[in-house]
Each structure stands twice: as C-alpha cells, then as structure tokens.
Design an enzyme around this catalytic site. Structure first.
Site, PDB file in Angstrom:
ATOM      1  N   ASP A 152      -0.582  21.958   9.663  1.00 50.69           N
ATOM      2  CA  ASP A 152       0.701  22.284   9.058  1.00 50.69           C
ATOM      3  C   ASP A 152       0.733  21.886   7.583  1.00 50.69           C
ATOM      4  O   ASP A 152       0.137  20.894   7.180  1.00 50.69           O
ATOM      5  CB  ASP A 152       1.808  21.541   9.822  1.00 50.69           C
ATOM      6  CG  ASP A 152       3.189  21.840   9.297  1.00 50.69           C
ATOM      7  OD1 ASP A 152       3.597  23.016   9.373  1.00 50.69           O
ATOM      8  OD2 ASP A 152       3.855  20.913   8.804  1.00 50.69           O
ATOM      9  N   GLU A 205      -2.186  26.479   7.719  1.00 53.10           N
ATOM     10  CA  GLU A 205      -0.950  27.093   7.234  1.00 53.10           C
ATOM     11  C   GLU A 205      -0.920  26.831   5.730  1.00 53.10           C
ATOM     12  O   GLU A 205      -0.453  25.791   5.276  1.00 53.10           O
ATOM     13  CB  GLU A 205       0.285  26.484   7.902  1.00 53.10           C
ATOM     14  CG  GLU A 205       1.564  27.199   7.499  1.00 53.10           C
ATOM     15  CD  GLU A 205       2.801  26.322   7.496  1.00 53.10           C
ATOM     16  OE1 GLU A 205       3.902  26.877   7.447  1.00 53.10           O
ATOM     17  OE2 GLU A 205       2.672  25.085   7.527  1.00 53.10           O
TER      18      GLU A 205
END
Length: 731
Positions: A411, A464
């Site tokens: 993330d 990401e």
C-alpha cells in the site's frame, strides 16, 4: 551481630543502588540480582515478589524460608554452593502456596548469532527470536514449561512484563537487556498459552507506558489492546498448491482477483465460516485469486486495516491465527491464490503501540519532516534504520511462510518513494543529493522484494504506486524496485472518466481509452477497480454509468469486459461483480438482496462468471500481458462511432478479437478487419439476454471474407449492440 551486619556478611541484600533500580523498574540486568548467586562458601537466592506474603526456596526435599529484605525482595542464604536446581514456593494473600521455577535462573533464550543478525538488519526469521515463544526446559527437578519474551527497545530505562499472571502490575517481572543489542528478554515459567501480556516500558523521556508487543502473533479483540501468547498446531493440507506455486511465474499466468474486506463481505462470519462461504463464492464465479484488505491487527475498524498496530498478528476479530491459516488453506485447496494488502509505509500513533516505543522515535524517523504522514496523522517508518528494515522485511516473509500467503499488495508506495509526498514547500527534508527521492525507502523496497522472491518462489508482490517512477517492476539487479506488478492507476482514472460520460460526449474523449496503450508494456500491470473507487463520495461503478438502469447495466457489463480484455491482470472489489448500487461502507454488508430481484444484478454477476471462465481458458487474454506481441490494434481511431477494437494474442498462437461499442446506439453493418478469413465465433456478447441485455448480436458468429480492412487481410460485417462488448475467436 546486628541485622545489618548479617545482611552484609551473607549478601542477602544487593547493592542499595541496584535494589533502588529494581524497585523502580529501571534495572538493566535484574538477573544479576535475582536468582541464585554464589558468594564464597554459600549461595544466595533472591526473589522479587512485592505482593507475596511468604516465599521459600525448595531445594531437593528441603524447604528454606526466605527473609523479606525490603520492598518485596525476599532472600535466603544456603550454606553450600554448586546449586543444581530449585523451585520457589510463593504465597499471596488469601491464596494457597504454589510452586514455580525461578524465572531468574535461566540463561538468555536468544543467542549471539541472532542478536548479531538483528543488529545488522539481516535476520530473515526474526519472528522466531523476538516476541513471545512457548518453550520447555529439562532441569534436575523436572521439565519447566513457560514462555520466553523478547522485545527491542534500545533506549528504554527498564522494561517489565505485565499480564493476567501478575495482575497487570509492572514490578515483579523485570526484563534484562542483552548486551548492547537493545533487546530485552525474560523467560517466565508456567506462563499459559493464550495468556495476555504487555510490556511496561520506562521510556528514555521519563514517561512510563504499557505497550503491546510489536512482534505479537495474536491479540485481544479490539478495542482491547493486549497481546496474546499463541502456538500454532495447524496441519496444512495445501502441499500440492505450494509445490505448484514454486514452479510458476504469476506474470505469465491468469490472474483475476476478487478484492475483499472480510468484515463487511458477509458480516458476522468467522475465519472458519469464510473458509467455506468465501471459497465457494470465489470458485463459483471463476476468480483465480482473492486479495484481502489488511488482515494484520488494527484497532480502528474505520481504517479498513490500513493503520496497523500488530504487524505479525492476524486480526482477532474473526478468530485465531490457526483459523486464519484454515481460511488460506481452504482457498488453496480450491485452487485460489491469496494476496494480502501490506502496509509498510506508515503506522498509527496509538500510545500503546509502536510510536515512540522506548520514549524516543524508534520505529519512526526522528525528523518530523520525514517521520510523520500529515494526511493520515500517522508515523512513517525509518527505512534507513537496520533494525526497522529487518522488522518489516521479516514481516513480509512471515506472512508468506507462516501463512502461505501467495502475494503482498504493498500500500501507498508513492508516499514511501517521495520525501515531499503530500507535503508543503519547506515541509520536507531532501536526500543527501538534494533530491526528493527517499533513497532509504528505495533500498528497503528492493531488499524486501529480492528477499521475498528468493525465500518464496512463485509469489507475487504488487505496488500501489500512482506516479511514473521508472522501473517499479524491473528486477532489482537491473536497478528496479523488484515488484512483480504494479497497479495501473492511469488506466483506471482514464477509463472511469470516459465511461462516466454520456455517450454523446465520448467521441471527444476517445483518447482517454487509447492512451493506456502508449505505456501498457512499460511495467507489469494490474488493472484495479478497487475499494478506493467506491468510497468517499465516489459512489459505485454502477452509479458512475450514465442513463437509466438498462443503460447503466449495459455500461457496467461493457466496462468489465473491457477490463478483462485489456493487457494486464484484473482486480475487482467485492459488490461490483453484481453492480451494487450503494457506496461501500465497512459498517455494513454488501447488498446481496439485489440478487433476489428480477433485475440487472443477476445478469452482471453471470457475466463476471462467464468472462472469468473465458479468460482462464484463453491464453490470448493473459499469457502475453507484458509484451507488445500480445496486442495489436484493429482500429484505435474510430472516435466518431465510439468504437474500439483490438486483437489479443497468446503464446500458443491463439487470437481473440475484442470490439467495444461505447455509443448509446447500435451499429449495424460494421466492417471489422480480421487476421484471417473463415468463421469467427462470438465468444462473448455482453448484450446477450442471459445477461439481461437486449439480445442484439450476430447469431453466435460471423463469416470473415478475404476483403482487406483496417490493414488486415480479411474482414467481417458485424452488428454491434449499443454499449456492448464482443469477443470473437476463429473457429
């Protein structure tokens, strides 16, 4: 002889300064005072039990009452040396005496090699030495079972173990620091598996806090925050899957991922229940993988798991670590891969967790311009500190090895890579070269990826990453970050911007649907329609579609078919597979009731199942996702008709023609260039009645003639239903 002289002669009382630090909880080596120590011709046993009324030493068959010295310190002088073993008999108010081995007679449970590797940031199995570990030792008086505890806090003045076993008081179980390692350690006999504990930390700043174990393997159910001792007894049944995984490269395999938030998919389910229900659902609808929003323990449910406090503990909301293993095992045995979201970028500031753990910035960077993420109100890890980097790299390996996880979706990578990420001018500190790149974070990501792929062949790491940072999926030995894949955020934004427009305006934005092919092979991409697109007022995929319900359903079906046909792997957030109309919230479940109606949701779900089945069985759609050989435009420029068409090629020589009519009107008599003459079968028509479409189509296929068109040697005349997708293959 006075009492004081007797104490001095027999060494019953330690040095007053040592005793003062022991009582205050700030002694670095309580084992140097407590336990058994020889003085000339006698042995002194000391025990620190502030709440006890009586303590005795049991040696062989003899009982030696211990004298209360002061402040809870008991001691006895035995008239001999070479003491082999003994036990303590302890009596607390209103309770019967109980016998236990003395915690302060055991050697450290960490070796010099472990401490050296950790200090160098190279201990790849850090979870085996830090944290809480049930152990047993064979002694002269029998087997001693208990739990060893080890925690890194180099600047702490003192640390004590607290828990249910001592009424959460921070005095009678002080820990020792091992040399200059900064690791504090203690073996506590008879500590139960399942017992709760914390560390009472006397910080360098003078503040005393009660902390959860950074390496806890299990926790209390939030909002409670204690760590829990656990020991796995799980027997895996996925040996075939793990063997096959090691021989695969996911980049060249089909990957259709169902993104899931466990707490709101079907609320109230445990890991065991999810092992049945989620597995059955994913298999039925043809997905190859699930991606779980973060499962590491987090106190705030509203963070969706992205503010982690216990990186080594699966959330206890749904069961035990072994029950989480059972969920992964069930998915594997059904042929489904498991990816988890992993959050090494930042962590929350909860006073009982990682932040300022020993009274100093320890896990976080000491420079506030680097150590805090202002948007999220969190701390940023100090990626340049060896021990912190080791904590995170080992954590990645822990999930891959201990829980058989098949992939990590990392993330917020952009926030790690750029020192000025979401910071005002003057609010960030440049690197040693004056640039904005976080060189320590780059090195950490490279180390994590290289180590993970070496240790667990066949796994996938996914970034990401929302910027144009070069080489995200380039191997580390070629200077890249070493990820297997990255999310294609540009494709997602352009596609959703285009598809949300009324068809009469789409021709002016045709480039939004073709631009992605200019960079489609620069990285290994995942095409994400993720949770981020159905929250914070963005609505849902259904809600983005213009028009009435019939048109919305057609638009969503064509969008999904376009996603699956485009080069890259697929990711779809739960609920979007049946066109949920309400924005997602972690506080409630999906709107499964939509599937009970005779509406459009059943058709959309049927479409997803069919395109997954087609996708998995047609290598043209996945075997060359990352190379130009796998793709060729038929016509990228038909903006007047809002039509896109291209060919997908498989390594096996197979071909799939994909045609998309994003106009709101039917195109009949549409001539399409094709690579060969003959019969072309209609593999997919998103407007078919089985999907609750209008049923317009080509009667299952078309005949291509040797009439060149679109630069191809053959062509066929098609009917393109309004807002639809057609996939065709040569028969």
């Amino acid at each position: 002889m006075s009492h004081a002289d007797q104490l001095a002669r027999t060494h019953l009382a330690p040095d007053p300064a040592d005793l003062s630090r022991l009582v205050a909880g700030t002694h670095h080596d309580p084992h140097g005072i407590l336990g058994a120590h020889e003085y000339g011709d006698h042995t002194v046993i000391r025990a620190f039990r502030p709440h006890a009324t009586e303590v005795a030493a049991l040696v062989g068959g003899d009982r030696f009452a211990m004298q209360h010295i002061e402040s809870g310190l008991f001691a006895v002088a035995l008239p001999f040396t070479n003491l082999i073993d003994y036990r303590l008999q302890i009596t607390y108010p209103d309770s019967e005496p109980y016998v236990v081995a003395d915690a302060y007679r055991f050697l450290p449970t960490l070796g010099e090699v472990d401490l050296h590797l950790f200090g160098e940031g190279r201990h790849e199995r850090l979870w085996e030495v830090l944290g809480a570990h049930p152990r047993s030792f064979t002694t002269a008086d029998g087997v001693v079972t208990g739990v060893s505890f080890a925690v890194w806090a180099p600047n702490a003045k003192g640390i004590s173990l607290i828990g249910e076993f001592n009424g959460w008081t921070g005095t009678e179980a002080p820990m020792r620091v091992l040399g200059s390692s900064g690791v504090w350690e203690l073996f506590w006999p008879d500590f139960p598996i399942g017992g709760l504990y914390k560390f009472k930390v006397h910080g360098a700043d003078g503040v005393v806090t009660e902390r959860a174990d950074p390496m806890a393997f299990a926790t209390e159910v939030p909002p409670h925050t204690a760590s829990r001792v656990t020991l796995s007894s799980y027997t895996w049944g996925d040996a075939d899957w793990m063997t096959q995984r090691a021989a695969r490269n996911p980049v060249f395999e089909p990957m259709s991922t169902y993104e899931v938030h466990l707490g709101s998919w079907r609320p109230g389910l445990s890991y065991r229940q999810l092992a049945r229900e989620l597995t059955d659902y994913v298999v039925e609808h043809g997905f190859t993988h699930v991606e779980l929003l973060p499962v590491a323990e987090h106190p705030f449910a509203g963070s969706w798991g992205y503010q982690v406090t216990s990186y080594y503990a699966p959330t206890s909301r749904f069961g035990t670590p072994d029950e989480f293993r059972a969920l992964v095992d069930a998915l594997h045995q059904a042929g489904i891969g498991v990816i988890v979201d992993w959050v090494p970028a930042h962590f929350p500031k909860d006073a009982w967790a990682l932040g300022r753990f020993d009274g100093t910035p320890l896990y976080e960077h000491s420079d506030p311009k680097r150590g805090e993420q202002l948007d999220w109100g969190t701390y940023v890890f100090d990626f340049g500190r060896r021990e912190v980097r080791n904590f995170l790299v080992a954590n990645a390996l822990y999930w891959l090895q201990e829980f058989h996880i098949d992939g990590l979706r990392v993330d917020a990578v952009a926030s790690m890579l750029y020192l000025d990420y979401s910071r005002p001018e003057g609010g960030w500190t440049p690197n040693i070269y004056g640039g904005r790149e976080n060189l320590e974070a780059v090195q950490f990501l490279q180390e994590m990826n290289a180590t993970a792929h070496k240790s667990a062949p066949g796994i996938v790491t996914i970034a990401e990453e929302s910027t144009s940072w070069p080489g995200v999926t380039r191997p580390t030995n070629l200077g890249g970050l070493g990820f297997s894949m990255k999310w294609n955020m540009g494709w997602m934004h352009d596609t959703l911007d285009y598809i949300s427009r009324d068809p009469i305006y789409r021709s002016y934005h045709h480039h939004e649907m073709t631009f992605s092919m200019l960079y489609a092979f620069s990285e290994n991409y995942v095409l994400p329609l993720s949770h981020d697109e159905v929250v914070h007022g963005k609505g849902t995929l259904w809600g983005r579609m213009p028009g009435n319900n019939h048109v919305k359903a057609a638009g969503l079906r064509s969008l999904l078919a376009y996603q699956w046909a485009h080069p890259g792997k697929q990711l779809l957030f739960m609920g979007q597979e049946f066109g949920q109309r309400a924005e997602w919230s972690e506080e409630r479940g999906l709107d499964w009731w939509q599937l009970d109606e005779q509406g459009f949701s059943n058709g959309i779900l049927r479409l997803v199942r069919d395109i997954n089945d087609i996708y998995r069985s047609h290598p043209a759609l996945w075997s060359q996702d990352t190379v130009p050989d796998g793709y060729s435009w038929i016509d990228a420029n038909d903006s007047a008709n809002n039509v896109l068409s291209f060919l997908r090629y498989g390594k096996d020589g197979s071909v799939m023609a994909c045609v998309f009519n994003f106009a709101g009107a039917e195109h009949s008599g549409y001539r399409l260039g094709l690579p060969s003459a003959g019969r072309w079968r209609e593999v997919l028509n998103t407007d078919a009645t089985v999907y609750n479409g209008s049923g317009i189509g080509n009667m299952g296929g078309v005949d291509a003639t040797e009439d060149p068109w679109h630069g191809r040697p053959a062509s066929a005349v098609l009917v393109l239903p309004p807002t639809s997708a057609l996939w065709l293959e040569p028969k």
